[in-house]
Scaffold this motif. Structure first.
Motif, PDB file in Angstrom:
ATOM      1  N   ASN A 185     -31.067  -7.738  -3.861  1.00  0.00           N
ATOM      2  CA  ASN A 185     -31.122  -8.804  -2.868  1.00  0.00           C
ATOM      3  C   ASN A 185     -31.071  -8.185  -1.468  1.00  0.00           C
ATOM      4  OD1 ASN A 185     -29.965 -10.820  -0.947  1.00  0.00           O
ATOM      5  ND2 ASN A 185     -29.983 -12.142  -2.765  1.00  0.00           N
ATOM      6  N   ASP A 186     -32.207  -8.222  -0.757  1.00  0.00           N
ATOM      7  CA  ASP A 186     -32.306  -7.571   0.547  1.00  0.00           C
ATOM      8  C   ASP A 186     -31.299  -8.122   1.549  1.00  0.00           C
ATOM      9  OD1 ASP A 186     -34.362  -6.013  -0.415  1.00  0.00           O
ATOM     10  OD2 ASP A 186     -35.953  -7.260   0.438  1.00  0.00           O
ATOM     11  N   ASN A 187     -31.132  -9.438   1.565  1.00  0.00           N
ATOM     12  CA  ASN A 187     -30.201 -10.050   2.519  1.00  0.00           C
ATOM     13  C   ASN A 187     -28.768  -9.604   2.249  1.00  0.00           C
ATOM     14  OD1 ASN A 187     -32.246 -11.469   3.843  1.00  0.00           O
ATOM     15  ND2 ASN A 187     -32.057 -13.245   2.483  1.00  0.00           N
ATOM     16  N   LEU A 188     -28.412  -9.558   0.992  1.00  0.00           N
ATOM     17  CA  LEU A 188     -27.057  -9.157   0.632  1.00  0.00           C
ATOM     18  C   LEU A 188     -26.822  -7.681   0.933  1.00  0.00           C
ATOM     19  CD1 LEU A 188     -24.511 -10.399  -0.555  1.00  0.00           C
ATOM     20  CD2 LEU A 188     -25.250  -9.633  -2.812  1.00  0.00           C
ATOM     21  N   GLU A 189     -27.838  -6.875   0.698  1.00  0.00           N
ATOM     22  CA  GLU A 189     -27.704  -5.450   0.997  1.00  0.00           C
ATOM     23  C   GLU A 189     -27.574  -5.210   2.499  1.00  0.00           C
ATOM     24  OE1 GLU A 189     -30.005  -3.850  -3.022  1.00  0.00           O
ATOM     25  OE2 GLU A 189     -31.082  -3.892  -1.100  1.00  0.00           O
TER      26      GLU A 189
ATOM     27  N   GLY B 153     -26.771  -7.200  -6.167  1.00  0.00           N
ATOM     28  CA  GLY B 153     -27.288  -8.517  -6.535  1.00  0.00           C
ATOM     29  C   GLY B 153     -28.693  -8.471  -7.084  1.00  0.00           C
TER      30      GLY B 153
ATOM     31  N   LYS C 113     -28.375  -0.766  -6.176  1.00  0.00           N
ATOM     32  CA  LYS C 113     -28.820  -2.058  -5.645  1.00  0.00           C
ATOM     33  C   LYS C 113     -27.653  -3.038  -5.704  1.00  0.00           C
ATOM     34  CE  LYS C 113     -33.308  -0.963  -5.355  1.00  0.00           C
ATOM     35  NZ  LYS C 113     -34.091  -1.008  -4.098  1.00  0.00           N
TER      36      LYS C 113
ATOM     37  N   ILE D 238     -24.064 -16.361  -4.118  1.00  0.00           N
ATOM     38  CA  ILE D 238     -25.496 -16.068  -4.041  1.00  0.00           C
ATOM     39  C   ILE D 238     -26.136 -16.212  -5.411  1.00  0.00           C
ATOM     40  CG2 ILE D 238     -25.178 -14.423  -2.162  1.00  0.00           C
ATOM     41  CD1 ILE D 238     -25.873 -12.307  -4.495  1.00  0.00           C
ATOM     42  N   GLU D 239     -27.440 -16.321  -5.392  1.00  0.00           N
ATOM     43  CA  GLU D 239     -28.224 -16.294  -6.630  1.00  0.00           C
ATOM     44  C   GLU D 239     -28.638 -14.858  -6.886  1.00  0.00           C
ATOM     45  OE1 GLU D 239     -31.704 -18.667  -6.610  1.00  0.00           O
ATOM     46  OE2 GLU D 239     -32.425 -17.907  -8.526  1.00  0.00           O
ATOM     47  N   ARG D 240     -28.054 -14.258  -7.895  1.00  0.00           N
ATOM     48  CA  ARG D 240     -28.341 -12.866  -8.184  1.00  0.00           C
ATOM     49  C   ARG D 240     -29.686 -12.733  -8.875  1.00  0.00           C
ATOM     50  NH1 ARG D 240     -23.596 -11.591 -11.635  1.00  0.00           N
ATOM     51  NH2 ARG D 240     -25.125 -10.182 -12.498  1.00  0.00           N
ATOM     52  N   HIS D 241     -30.392 -11.660  -8.534  1.00  0.00           N
ATOM     53  CA  HIS D 241     -31.689 -11.362  -9.144  1.00  0.00           C
ATOM     54  C   HIS D 241     -31.466 -10.359 -10.255  1.00  0.00           C
ATOM     55  CE1 HIS D 241     -33.610 -12.287  -4.967  1.00  0.00           C
ATOM     56  NE2 HIS D 241     -33.043 -13.339  -5.526  1.00  0.00           N
TER      57      HIS D 241
END
Length: 377
Positions: A314-318, A311, A309, A373-376
């Motif tokens: 993070n779907d957008n980042l992927e 971030g 995975k 980005i804000e990482r999850h």
């Protein structure tokens, strides 16, 4: 990127299957495609009853036998139907022995195999469904049936990136059936520990349309009456895999790739390169300060299919990762639709240099997006 020997501007292909085929093999196939061995016919036109195909078939079987040191009491078969066809074929050929089978359900593919087998007999999952990736209990705690027809497991779960670091043990004389679809020919192993080994060839051994199966002689002869002839291991063994019109082109390509593996140095060299490539990629993940995360426990991490995975998921980042990779001519990195994320497949035809290029892209991508980005987590 420079043009390859096949005259095409090749991309970097990390696809999970169909996987990358060695360029040298593609070039040889191209050169023979219109006029195979001066027959005046394409390889796709020759008869399956011809001496030319008999030679292709026998040479491919002999190459498998040599590379894997297959004992004489095993038959080497080429079957239609793909992996999912084999899920049914295995049960229809072997379940009849006692009416039940043990299944090691560690991922999606083994789960599908167990679901299919349940149509033909009693399936016993040897442990509860794992709560998370690679959460496989110690084999000593498995619930094994000494009267099972066979124990089934998938040695490398392609979707999740889970690879078994050991061969399971059974009770009594229960044979082991193993799915090696994605890691066949990446290392040497003891064939005699298994009753049946199978692998659709489109990952390490060719192009989609044929399954390699290696089956011990004593497991032949007990198919269910409903088993179709085309999936009947006994009938296929008796006809040297030429019961009907076989997938000639696919067997031909598989034979070429087996030759290529020998030229590269055999399974010893394939295993060496496999470990080097996967270690390079896992090091990049482990050293990314959790920007890239692999959730499979280290002892079950696949050397072949690396899932991770970005971030924290993070779907957008992927999606950006996949898109920007393609802008750099690096393709087929999107994870399977059932698990998402990113998946990198390091089959034998993928070089160390290919992997280095991907790792450098990963480092550049991290540097670009780490702080934006804000990482999850």
């Amino acid at each position: 990127m420079s043009k390859s020997k096949v005259g095409i501007n090749r991309i970097l292909n990390f696809g999970a299957g169909p996987g990358k085929i060695p360029v040298a093999v593609l070039a040889e196939v191209r050169n023979e495609f219109l006029n195979f061995e001066n027959t005046g016919m394409s390889i796709t036109e020759i008869s399956h009853r011809s001496s030319e195909y008999s030679k292709i078939n026998n040479e491919a079987q002999n190459a498998v036998k040599q590379l894997l040191s297959v004992p004489d009491n095993y038959k080497i078969l080429f079957l239609p139907g793909g992996g999912q066809g084999m899920f049914s074929a295995i049960a229809m050929n072997l379940m009849n022995r006692t009416g039940s089978a043990d299944y090691v359900v560690a991922g999606i593919w083994s789960g599908l195999a167990a679901k299919e087998a349940a149509k033909y007999g009693t399936v016993n999952p040897v442990f509860p469904k794992p709560g998370k990736l690679g959460d496989i209990p110690d084999s000593k705690s498995w619930t094994l049936n000494p009267n099972a027809s066979y124990l089934y497991y998938c040695d490398n779960e392609t979707i999740e990136g889970i690879e078994f670091p050991f061969i399971p043990e059974t009770r009594g004389s229960v044979p082991i059936v193993v799915d090696m679809a994605s890691n066949i020919m990446t290392r040497k192993f003891d064939v005699s520990k298994f009753g049946l080994i199978f692998a659709p060839v489109q990952k390490n051994l060719g192009t989609a349309g044929v399954v390699l199966a290696i089956i011990r002689d004593d497991l032949l002869g007990t198919p269910m009456k409903i088993c179709p002839s085309v999936l009947n291991f006994t009938e296929l063994a008796n006809t040297n895999s030429i019961l009907n019109t076989p997938p000639i082109f696919q067997v031909y390509v598989t034979g070429k790739i087996l030759q290529w593996i020998n030229i590269q140095g055999g399974l010893k060299e394939m295993e060496k390169q496999c470990c080097q490539k996967s270690q390079l990629l896992y090091n990049a993940i482990n050293q990314s300060n959790n920007f890239y995360e692999c959730h499979v426990p280290e002892n079950f991490r696949s050397r072949i299919n690396v899932s991770f995975k970005i971030g924290g998921g993070n779907d957008n980042l992927e999606e950006k990762f996949v898109q920007e990779a393609e802008e750099h001519r690096i393709y087929q990195l999107r994870g399977h639709r059932l698990v998402g994320g990113i998946r990198v497949s390091l089959y034998n035809a993928v070089s160390y240099e290919d992997t280095e290029t991907l790792v450098q892209f990963m480092k550049n991508f991290q540097a670009k997006y780490q702080n934006s980005i804000e990482r999850h987590l």
